[in-house]
Each structure stands twice: as structure tokens, then as C-alpha cells.
Design an enzyme around this catalytic site. Structure first.
Site, mmCIF file in Angstrom:
data_model
loop_
_atom_site.group_PDB
_atom_site.id
_atom_site.type_symbol
_atom_site.label_atom_id
_atom_site.label_comp_id
_atom_site.label_asym_id
_atom_site.label_seq_id
_atom_site.Cartn_x
_atom_site.Cartn_y
_atom_site.Cartn_z
ATOM 1 N N ASP A 10 0.867 -1.329 0.294
ATOM 2 C CA ASP A 10 -0.082 -0.028 -0.187
ATOM 3 C C ASP A 10 0.817 1.195 -0.067
ATOM 4 O OD1 ASP A 10 -1.927 -1.809 0.383
ATOM 5 O OD2 ASP A 10 -2.682 -0.765 2.044
ATOM 6 N N HIS A 154 3.749 -2.190 2.930
ATOM 7 C CA HIS A 154 3.961 -0.971 2.408
ATOM 8 C C HIS A 154 5.303 -0.606 1.741
ATOM 9 C CE1 HIS A 154 0.887 -0.471 5.688
ATOM 10 N NE2 HIS A 154 0.373 0.154 4.924
#
Length: 166
Positions: A10, A154
Site C-alpha cells: 500500500d 507498504h
């Protein structure tokens, strides 16, 4: 029986994404990148490379707001703008989205559905953004993952890329 998990990243793309793409290519692994539209605009080449390499690109909104706390029109703008940018860069319209923070409700799901975006969350949260430790990210992912898991990481942190490499 195939043991399969989904690696998802993400908030990118970021300065670390290109190195992550090289690691994934070396290991012949595909991932899903839930990208922020404003970052796509800044790093078009990286998104294009990820897409051409067979990775899935999904929407993570334009500017990462908590969607349950904003208006319907703001949700629509966040998703529409990001969809347009991803489509422009990759030539393919995204079909999935991940709400920032996993924050969703009936309003968010309804608007996503209206925009033909499936909402995808996760069952393994590495909390890589919090501790920023490659070893800890790796250990959490390995310990908590089972067949069919969706792992949240991430690509905005070098330590996460190190964990994938390690």
C-alpha cells in the site's frame, strides 16, 4: 494443492518500489500494489513497469483519507481521480481498491461498487509502517500467514523491501 498467498503493498509507489520490483522479478513473484493516485502521478514509470511486469495495480485513493469520515462526493473524487490516473499510466482500468486504514462502511462499499471496484482488505497485517524492522516484518508475515492469506505491507519503507528480500 497449491499453497498460495497474496503479497500486497500500500501507499506507493515510492523511492523503494523500483528495488522491490527487482526483488520480485528475481524470485518470479507477482504482487498487488494499492497505489495512491498522487504518487502515481509522481512515479508514472515505476507504475508502468510494475504493470508490465504482471503485477496488479489497485486504487488506494488519491490522497489517503479515512473514507468513513469524508463526504460521498469526496469518496467519489478520490476513487475517480485515482482510477483515471492508473488507467492513463497503465492502459488498464483498475478493478480493485483498498480503503486507507481498511476503514470502510456501507457508504464506502456502495460507492466502490458503483465505480466497479471490489474492496480488498487483508488478514495479515505486518504493521511494517509502525516498527520499521525487516526482521519483525518478515517474522510476522511468516508466522501469521496461511493458505489464502492476504498480507499487508507498504512499499514506502526500505525495511519492508529488505524483509521481502530476506
Amino acid at each position: 494443492k497449491v499453497k498460495c498467498v497474496a503479497l500486497t503493498f500500500d501507499d506507493g509507489p515510492s523511492k523503494h518500489t523500483k528495488r522491490l520490483l527487482k526483488i520480485l522479478a528475481k524470485r518470479k513473484v507477482h504482487a498487488t500494489f494499492f497505489v495512491n493516485g498522487q504518487n502515481v502521478r509522481k512515479q508514472r514509470k515505476v507504475v508502468r513497469e510494475a504493470h508490465r511486469s504482471g503485477h496488479q495495480i489497485g486504487s488506494h485513493t488519491w490522497s489517503h483519507p479515512r473514507l468513513t469520515r469524508v463526504s460521498k462526493s469526496k469518496i467519489r473524487r478520490e476513487l475517480t481521480r485515482t482510477t483515471r490516473e492508473i488507467t492513463r499510466v497503465t492502459g488498464e482500468r483498475p478493478t480493485i481498491m483498498r480503503p486507507p486504514y481498511g476503514s470502510q462502511n456501507a457508504k464506502v462499499r456502495r460507492i466502490a461498487r458503483q465505480q466497479k471496484l471490489a474492496v480488498v482488505t487483508w488478514d495479515v497485517d505486518t504493521n511494517d509502517w509502525r516498527h520499521r524492522s525487516a526482521k519483525r516484518t518478515h517474522d510476522i508475515a511468516v508466522k501469521r500467514t496461511k493458505r489464502g492469506s492476504i498480507i499487508l505491507m507498504h512499499d514506502t519503507h526500505g525495511s519492508t523491501v529488505d524483509a521481502v528480500n530476506g
